[in-house]
Design a protein around this motif. Structure first.
Motif, PDB file in Angstrom:
ATOM      1  N   ARG A   9       0.828  -1.210   0.000  1.00  0.00           N
ATOM      2  CA  ARG A   9       0.000   0.000   0.000  1.00  0.00           C
ATOM      3  C   ARG A   9       0.860   1.257   0.000  1.00  0.00           C
ATOM      4  O   ARG A   9       0.687   2.139  -0.854  1.00  0.00           O
ATOM      5  CB  ARG A   9      -0.911  -0.021   1.225  1.00  0.00           C
ATOM      6  CG  ARG A   9      -1.610   1.288   1.516  1.00  0.00           C
ATOM      7  CD  ARG A   9      -2.278   1.262   2.877  1.00  0.00           C
ATOM      8  NE  ARG A   9      -2.846   2.561   3.212  1.00  0.00           N
ATOM      9  CZ  ARG A   9      -3.435   2.836   4.372  1.00  0.00           C
ATOM     10  NH1 ARG A   9      -3.515   1.887   5.301  1.00  0.00           N
ATOM     11  NH2 ARG A   9      -3.928   4.036   4.607  1.00  0.00           N
ATOM     12  N   ALA A  55       2.030   3.662  -3.365  1.00  0.00           N
ATOM     13  CA  ALA A  55       1.543   5.042  -3.282  1.00  0.00           C
ATOM     14  C   ALA A  55       2.716   6.023  -3.292  1.00  0.00           C
ATOM     15  O   ALA A  55       2.662   7.065  -3.970  1.00  0.00           O
ATOM     16  CB  ALA A  55       0.708   5.231  -2.025  1.00  0.00           C
ATOM     17  N   ILE A  87       3.428   8.964  -6.196  1.00  0.00           N
ATOM     18  CA  ILE A  87       3.555  10.380  -5.862  1.00  0.00           C
ATOM     19  C   ILE A  87       4.925  10.909  -6.266  1.00  0.00           C
ATOM     20  O   ILE A  87       5.044  12.018  -6.810  1.00  0.00           O
ATOM     21  CB  ILE A  87       3.316  10.600  -4.358  1.00  0.00           C
ATOM     22  CG1 ILE A  87       1.876  10.227  -3.998  1.00  0.00           C
ATOM     23  CG2 ILE A  87       3.595  12.049  -3.969  1.00  0.00           C
ATOM     24  CD1 ILE A  87       1.591  10.256  -2.518  1.00  0.00           C
ATOM     25  N   ILE A 104      -4.585   2.319  -1.483  1.00  0.00           N
ATOM     26  CA  ILE A 104      -3.483   2.998  -2.160  1.00  0.00           C
ATOM     27  C   ILE A 104      -3.919   4.356  -2.699  1.00  0.00           C
ATOM     28  O   ILE A 104      -3.290   5.384  -2.430  1.00  0.00           O
ATOM     29  CB  ILE A 104      -2.934   2.127  -3.312  1.00  0.00           C
ATOM     30  CG1 ILE A 104      -2.226   0.883  -2.754  1.00  0.00           C
ATOM     31  CG2 ILE A 104      -1.966   2.936  -4.179  1.00  0.00           C
ATOM     32  CD1 ILE A 104      -1.828  -0.117  -3.817  1.00  0.00           C
ATOM     33  N   VAL A 105      -5.009   4.378  -3.456  1.00  0.00           N
ATOM     34  CA  VAL A 105      -5.412   5.591  -4.180  1.00  0.00           C
ATOM     35  C   VAL A 105      -6.114   6.591  -3.269  1.00  0.00           C
ATOM     36  O   VAL A 105      -5.674   7.746  -3.129  1.00  0.00           O
ATOM     37  CB  VAL A 105      -6.321   5.232  -5.375  1.00  0.00           C
ATOM     38  CG1 VAL A 105      -6.807   6.505  -6.072  1.00  0.00           C
ATOM     39  CG2 VAL A 105      -5.581   4.330  -6.350  1.00  0.00           C
ATOM     40  N   SER A 118      -4.156   6.361   0.916  1.00  0.00           N
ATOM     41  CA  SER A 118      -2.748   6.695   1.043  1.00  0.00           C
ATOM     42  C   SER A 118      -2.358   7.957   0.284  1.00  0.00           C
ATOM     43  O   SER A 118      -1.579   8.757   0.779  1.00  0.00           O
ATOM     44  CB  SER A 118      -1.883   5.523   0.561  1.00  0.00           C
ATOM     45  OG  SER A 118      -2.100   4.391   1.374  1.00  0.00           O
ATOM     46  N   ILE A 119      -2.878   8.142  -0.919  1.00  0.00           N
ATOM     47  CA  ILE A 119      -2.491   9.308  -1.713  1.00  0.00           C
ATOM     48  C   ILE A 119      -3.373  10.514  -1.385  1.00  0.00           C
ATOM     49  O   ILE A 119      -2.904  11.521  -0.855  1.00  0.00           O
ATOM     50  CB  ILE A 119      -2.554   8.985  -3.225  1.00  0.00           C
ATOM     51  CG1 ILE A 119      -1.558   7.871  -3.571  1.00  0.00           C
ATOM     52  CG2 ILE A 119      -2.251  10.236  -4.046  1.00  0.00           C
ATOM     53  CD1 ILE A 119      -1.593   7.430  -5.021  1.00  0.00           C
TER      54      ILE A 119
END
Length: 306
Positions: free
Chosen positions: A44, A48, A52, A232-233, A236-237
């Motif tokens: 994860r 991420a 980024i 992840i999307v 986390s981001i």
């Protein structure tokens, strides 16, 4: 015009941190059903962080020196490795709703750790009332029988609670640390370094505990994959960018109120996705938690204590 724009950005960021992160608990539980916890968390954060990093490098941002990046590395250890890592591991043994409840203690620890604001925080009646009502609401919700959950192994259940509480303390301290440091790198670069470091370290921890021997690609379910993509999307981001921005714009006590909303979201999603019960007791608890959030935010906007 700028003030109005920042206000709307703040409301949007609070919405993301409140509700997207509230869904984290159920997403984590679904993800680790077929993916070992530390390897799941490592994937994860590492993915991420890479996304980024590539994005900001494509936009022309230069790579920071090791000295400039070091605070971001430390932040990743406190927040992601110790904080989120403890949460993910503990959800093997405790339900998602109860995990959210334990994390509702974050505002308390942030107020305790934020020594510079002791005088303002502890002398503000709205903050005191909000924290008090929030604690009562969490206490009413803290019985795992109420959440429709009975642990088959009580020892592991309480070990999970202890690990989660320790991770909560680390998260609170790391949040304060992130507000006072990382002035030499941009917010996206800080996040990329933080997550990349955490992902790498969580992979090492997973391999140390032999999780790679338990992972079978063919046994990973679609539900776990979808949950991991969400983490992840969206979490986390998008979620972390919103959280770190809020920490730089608002006081830790105010930002920490997100933990009061998470139990509401987590218990509701637990009811929808995991057949956990919602009773009169849980409903009363959620109302009290929302009241606590309102009081603390009201104190912020009325007194500008940040």
């Amino acid at each position: 015009m700028t003030s109005i724009s920042n206000r709307w950005i703040g409301l949007l960021a609070f919405g993301v941190v409140y509700f997207v992160w509230g869904a984290n608990f159920v997403a984590i539980r679904i993800a680790i059903e077929s993916i070992p916890p530390f390897l799941m968390a490592g994937t994860r954060f590492f993915v991420a962080g890479i996304i980024i990093y590539l994005w900001i490098r494509f936009r022309g941002e230069t790579r920071p020196t090791f000295k400039a990046a070091l605070p971001s590395v430390k932040q990743g250890i406190w927040l992601n490795v110790l904080g989120t890592g403890g949460l993910v591991w503990s959800e093997q043994y405790i339900p998602s709703g109860l995990a959210a409840i334990v994390l509702a203690t974050v505002p308390l620890w942030m107020v305790v750790f934020d020594k510079e604001r002791w005088k303002k925080n502890f002398n503000n009646p709205y903050i005191g009332a909000g924290l008090g009502i929030g604690v009562i609401g969490v206490a009413l919700l803290s019985d795992y029988n109420t959440l429709g959950y009975l642990s088959d192994n009580r020892e592991l259940f309480y070990v999970g609670l202890i690990v989660l509480l320790g991770g909560t303390l680390c998260w609170s301290w790391g949040s304060l640390f992130s507000k006072k440091t990382n002035k030499n790198v941009s917010l996206p670069m800080n996040l990329a370094i933080q997550m990349g470091t955490a992902g790498f370290l969580l992979y090492l921890i997973g391999f140390f505990f032999g999780e790679h021997t338990l992972l079978s690609i063919f046994d990973v379910t679609y539900n776990s994959i979808f949950a991991l993509v969400f983490l992840i999307v969206f979490s986390s981001i998008i979620g972390y960018l919103a959280y770190l921005w809020l920490l730089k714009e608002y006081s830790p006590a105010l930002v920490g109120t997100y933990a009061y909303v998470h139990p509401m979201v987590a218990v509701f999603l637990g009811w929808v996705l995991a057949d956990e019960l919602i009773t009169i007791k849980t409903t009363l608890s959620l109302i009290m938690i929302l009241a606590a959030v309102f009081l603390i935010r009201y104190a912020h906007f009325q007194t500008n204590f940040d």
